[in-house]
Write a protein that holds these residues in place. Sequence first.
Motif, PDB file in Angstrom:
ATOM      1  N   ILE A 178       0.840  -1.197   0.000  1.00 60.71           N
ATOM      2  CA  ILE A 178       0.000   0.000   0.000  1.00 60.71           C
ATOM      3  C   ILE A 178       0.876   1.249   0.000  1.00 60.71           C
ATOM      4  CG2 ILE A 178      -1.952  -1.121   1.132  1.00 60.71           C
ATOM      5  CD1 ILE A 178      -1.022   0.096   3.744  1.00 60.71           C
ATOM      6  N   SER A 179       0.325   2.296  -0.559  1.00 58.85           N
ATOM      7  CA  SER A 179       1.075   3.550  -0.633  1.00 58.85           C
ATOM      8  C   SER A 179       1.055   4.250   0.726  1.00 58.85           C
ATOM      9  CB  SER A 179       0.465   4.445  -1.710  1.00 58.85           C
ATOM     10  OG  SER A 179      -0.819   4.864  -1.312  1.00 58.85           O
ATOM     11  N   ASP A 180       1.944   5.248   0.857  1.00 59.90           N
ATOM     12  CA  ASP A 180       2.007   6.019   2.102  1.00 59.90           C
ATOM     13  C   ASP A 180       0.697   6.762   2.356  1.00 59.90           C
ATOM     14  OD1 ASP A 180       4.536   5.192   2.714  1.00 59.90           O
ATOM     15  OD2 ASP A 180       5.542   6.976   1.875  1.00 59.90           O
ATOM     16  N   GLU A 181       0.112   7.278   1.291  1.00 59.54           N
ATOM     17  CA  GLU A 181      -1.138   8.022   1.417  1.00 59.54           C
ATOM     18  C   GLU A 181      -2.266   7.118   1.925  1.00 59.54           C
ATOM     19  OE1 GLU A 181      -4.207  10.270  -1.520  1.00 59.54           O
ATOM     20  OE2 GLU A 181      -2.073  10.649  -1.881  1.00 59.54           O
ATOM     21  N   GLU A 182      -2.324   5.919   1.367  1.00 58.40           N
ATOM     22  CA  GLU A 182      -3.361   4.976   1.788  1.00 58.40           C
ATOM     23  C   GLU A 182      -3.121   4.539   3.237  1.00 58.40           C
ATOM     24  OE1 GLU A 182      -5.379   0.755   0.411  1.00 58.40           O
ATOM     25  OE2 GLU A 182      -3.929   1.729  -0.908  1.00 58.40           O
ATOM     26  N   LEU A 183      -1.869   4.376   3.603  1.00 58.69           N
ATOM     27  CA  LEU A 183      -1.535   4.004   4.974  1.00 58.69           C
ATOM     28  C   LEU A 183      -1.963   5.110   5.939  1.00 58.69           C
ATOM     29  CD1 LEU A 183      -0.177   1.998   6.903  1.00 58.69           C
ATOM     30  CD2 LEU A 183       1.961   3.240   6.520  1.00 58.69           C
ATOM     31  N   LYS A 184      -1.691   6.359   5.574  1.00 57.89           N
ATOM     32  CA  LYS A 184      -2.101   7.498   6.406  1.00 57.89           C
ATOM     33  C   LYS A 184      -3.619   7.548   6.548  1.00 57.89           C
ATOM     34  CE  LYS A 184       1.867  10.448   5.387  1.00 57.89           C
ATOM     35  NZ  LYS A 184       2.327  11.664   4.721  1.00 57.89           N
ATOM     36  N   GLU A 185      -4.337   7.278   5.468  1.00 58.74           N
ATOM     37  CA  GLU A 185      -5.802   7.261   5.527  1.00 58.74           C
ATOM     38  C   GLU A 185      -6.292   6.170   6.472  1.00 58.74           C
ATOM     39  OE1 GLU A 185      -7.524   6.903   1.632  1.00 58.74           O
ATOM     40  OE2 GLU A 185      -6.616   8.776   0.938  1.00 58.74           O
ATOM     41  N   ARG A 186      -5.674   5.021   6.393  1.00 59.99           N
ATOM     42  CA  ARG A 186      -6.069   3.904   7.244  1.00 59.99           C
ATOM     43  C   ARG A 186      -5.795   4.201   8.718  1.00 59.99           C
ATOM     44  NH1 ARG A 186      -4.263  -1.506   3.878  1.00 59.99           N
ATOM     45  NH2 ARG A 186      -5.631  -1.135   2.114  1.00 59.99           N
ATOM     46  N   VAL A 187      -4.648   4.789   8.981  1.00 62.06           N
ATOM     47  CA  VAL A 187      -4.298   5.155  10.357  1.00 62.06           C
ATOM     48  C   VAL A 187      -5.274   6.206  10.880  1.00 62.06           C
ATOM     49  CG1 VAL A 187      -2.545   6.269  11.793  1.00 62.06           C
ATOM     50  CG2 VAL A 187      -1.878   4.494  10.167  1.00 62.06           C
ATOM     51  N   ALA A 188      -5.589   7.186  10.036  1.00 64.33           N
ATOM     52  CA  ALA A 188      -6.546   8.226  10.429  1.00 64.33           C
ATOM     53  C   ALA A 188      -7.922   7.619  10.703  1.00 64.33           C
ATOM     54  CB  ALA A 188      -6.641   9.297   9.349  1.00 64.33           C
ATOM     55  N   LEU A 189      -8.331   6.686   9.855  1.00 61.29           N
ATOM     56  CA  LEU A 189      -9.605   6.002  10.036  1.00 61.29           C
ATOM     57  C   LEU A 189      -9.615   5.222  11.349  1.00 61.29           C
ATOM     58  CD1 LEU A 189     -12.372   5.122   8.822  1.00 61.29           C
ATOM     59  CD2 LEU A 189     -11.156   3.185   7.850  1.00 61.29           C
ATOM     60  N   LEU A 190      -8.541   4.545  11.619  1.00 59.45           N
ATOM     61  CA  LEU A 190      -8.422   3.764  12.841  1.00 59.45           C
ATOM     62  C   LEU A 190      -8.483   4.668  14.077  1.00 59.45           C
ATOM     63  CD1 LEU A 190      -8.010   0.909  13.895  1.00 59.45           C
ATOM     64  CD2 LEU A 190      -5.562   1.317  13.812  1.00 59.45           C
ATOM     65  N   LYS A 191      -7.760   5.783  14.026  1.00 60.00           N
ATOM     66  CA  LYS A 191      -7.774   6.721  15.151  1.00 60.00           C
ATOM     67  C   LYS A 191      -9.171   7.290  15.364  1.00 60.00           C
ATOM     68  CE  LYS A 191      -2.947   8.148  15.059  1.00 60.00           C
ATOM     69  NZ  LYS A 191      -1.991   9.243  14.834  1.00 60.00           N
ATOM     70  N   ARG A 192      -9.841   7.624  14.273  1.00 64.72           N
ATOM     71  CA  ARG A 192     -11.204   8.164  14.369  1.00 64.72           C
ATOM     72  C   ARG A 192     -12.152   7.123  14.948  1.00 64.72           C
ATOM     73  NH1 ARG A 192     -14.613  11.885  15.468  1.00 64.72           N
ATOM     74  NH2 ARG A 192     -16.398  12.047  14.107  1.00 64.72           N
ATOM     75  N   PHE A 193     -11.996   5.891  14.534  1.00 62.33           N
ATOM     76  CA  PHE A 193     -12.844   4.808  15.027  1.00 62.33           C
ATOM     77  C   PHE A 193     -12.644   4.624  16.536  1.00 62.33           C
ATOM     78  CE2 PHE A 193     -13.596   0.070  15.382  1.00 62.33           C
ATOM     79  CZ  PHE A 193     -14.976   0.161  15.339  1.00 62.33           C
ATOM     80  N   LYS A 194     -11.390   4.619  16.975  1.00 62.80           N
ATOM     81  CA  LYS A 194     -11.106   4.486  18.403  1.00 62.80           C
ATOM     82  C   LYS A 194     -11.678   5.665  19.182  1.00 62.80           C
ATOM     83  CE  LYS A 194      -6.673   3.842  18.961  1.00 62.80           C
ATOM     84  NZ  LYS A 194      -5.248   3.475  18.998  1.00 62.80           N
ATOM     85  N   LEU A 195     -11.544   6.859  18.633  1.00 62.26           N
ATOM     86  CA  LEU A 195     -12.080   8.057  19.295  1.00 62.26           C
ATOM     87  C   LEU A 195     -13.595   7.959  19.438  1.00 62.26           C
ATOM     88  CD1 LEU A 195     -11.566  10.956  20.389  1.00 62.26           C
ATOM     89  CD2 LEU A 195     -11.990  11.751  18.057  1.00 62.26           C
ATOM     90  N   LEU A 196     -14.274   7.529  18.378  1.00 58.69           N
ATOM     91  CA  LEU A 196     -15.725   7.388  18.435  1.00 58.69           C
ATOM     92  C   LEU A 196     -16.149   6.339  19.465  1.00 58.69           C
ATOM     93  CD1 LEU A 196     -16.610   7.600  14.638  1.00 58.69           C
ATOM     94  CD2 LEU A 196     -17.267   9.235  16.405  1.00 58.69           C
TER      95      LEU A 196
END
Length: 159
Positions: free
Chosen positions: A2-20
């Motif tokens: 996976i690209s760096d951009e996709e990895l950043k999106e996934r990490v951001a999604l994961l962080k948002r999910f944990k926050l929610l």
Amino acid sequence: MISDEELKERVALLKRFKLLLEQQRAKFQEYLTVLEKQQDSITTENPEKLIAHTELEQQVVKSIANLQKVIVPMSRMYKNPSLADRAEDKEEIAKIQNDLNDLQSKVLEQNKINRDLLRVHITQIKTQIQNFKNPYRNNRSVYAQVHEQKIATMVQVEA
């Protein structure tokens, strides 16, 4: 790969999910606290506090429902194998979800206790109303008494 951009999106999604999930856990804890205070209001027969707790309860439930609208699609995205591959994130999210499940169980139990208390309280009030005796039931009103005095029926007007 996976690209760096996709990895950043996934990490951001994961962080948002944990926050929610953490926000939802906090809301359920708040809801449980409100229900416990509501139980105290029921047992002390304080209608003003009971109304206030009921209104607060409605707000918290609405907030939980709004969070749930976002969490459900996020959880589907999280279950995507490529997002759920970090063990530490899996453990953290699993712990939060377990806490949420425990809180939901406690909330349901407290809600049942409150409903049962209210049911008993309402039955007591109905019994009190049925046993209420009106002390003035057979008395005639002072204002309804007919006086023995003669009352004029004609009025004479002179100019």
